[in-house]
Design a protein around this motif. Structure first.
Motif, mmCIF file in Angstrom:
data_model
loop_
_atom_site.group_PDB
_atom_site.id
_atom_site.type_symbol
_atom_site.label_atom_id
_atom_site.label_comp_id
_atom_site.label_asym_id
_atom_site.label_seq_id
_atom_site.Cartn_x
_atom_site.Cartn_y
_atom_site.Cartn_z
ATOM 1 N N ILE A 250 0.860 -1.187 0.000
ATOM 2 C CA ILE A 250 0.000 0.000 0.000
ATOM 3 C C ILE A 250 0.895 1.235 0.000
ATOM 4 O O ILE A 250 1.779 1.363 0.845
ATOM 5 C CB ILE A 250 -0.931 0.012 1.234
ATOM 6 C CG1 ILE A 250 -1.844 -1.204 1.203
ATOM 7 C CG2 ILE A 250 -1.744 1.305 1.276
ATOM 8 C CD1 ILE A 250 -2.687 -1.381 2.446
ATOM 9 N N ALA B 53 -4.880 6.348 -1.750
ATOM 10 C CA ALA B 53 -3.780 5.382 -1.741
ATOM 11 C C ALA B 53 -3.997 4.370 -2.872
ATOM 12 O O ALA B 53 -4.997 4.425 -3.590
ATOM 13 C CB ALA B 53 -3.723 4.674 -0.390
ATOM 14 N N CYS B 54 -3.056 3.484 -3.015
ATOM 15 C CA CYS B 54 -3.191 2.408 -3.996
ATOM 16 C C CYS B 54 -2.496 1.167 -3.460
ATOM 17 O O CYS B 54 -1.632 1.253 -2.582
ATOM 18 C CB CYS B 54 -2.603 2.815 -5.346
ATOM 19 S SG CYS B 54 -0.831 3.097 -5.324
ATOM 20 N N ILE B 55 -2.901 0.037 -3.969
ATOM 21 C CA ILE B 55 -2.238 -1.224 -3.655
ATOM 22 C C ILE B 55 -1.584 -1.703 -4.941
ATOM 23 O O ILE B 55 -2.266 -1.882 -5.952
ATOM 24 C CB ILE B 55 -3.234 -2.283 -3.146
ATOM 25 C CG1 ILE B 55 -3.981 -1.781 -1.914
ATOM 26 C CG2 ILE B 55 -2.502 -3.591 -2.845
ATOM 27 C CD1 ILE B 55 -5.114 -2.684 -1.468
#
Length: 110
Positions: free
Chosen positions: A42, A85-87
């Protein structure tokens, strides 16, 4: 830390900028995986769009098939921060086969 002579070889895809640790963390995780390992990390959403050195690293990771996919997360998901956010889904076994473009899944509500 001397990134030019890193004893663990974490910077084979590029050397991140000194003032931003996102890509240092990502490259450390990739290097820590086994040769066919898979992982997810993340990170702030900005890692997908920043230019210069970070764009070069991102381009190298995609070209080598290490980034299997991206899940975009909404802002205000994590306590204490309002940034999206990003994964990133990492698959080291993918780079041994045909390299496909990573898939993208927006998980943010509009």
């Amino acid at each position: 830390m001397d990134s030019e002579h890193d004893e663990f070889g974490r910077f084979e895809y590029g050397i991140p900028p000194a003032k931003n640790g996102d890509y240092v963390f990502l490259l450390h995780m990739i290097k820590s995986l086994k040769s066919t390992g898979k992982g997810a990390i993340i990170l702030p959403h900005g890692v997908l769009f920043r230019g210069n050195k970070e764009a070069d690293i991102r381009r190298n990771l995609v070209k080598r098939g290490l980034i299997k996919g991206v899940i975009g997360l909404p802002a205000n998901l994590f306590y204490g921060t309002g940034i999206p956010a990003c994964i990133l889904i990492i698959d080291k076994s993918m780079h041994m086969h045909v390299v496909d473009l990573p898939w993208w899944m927006p998980a943010a509500s509009t």
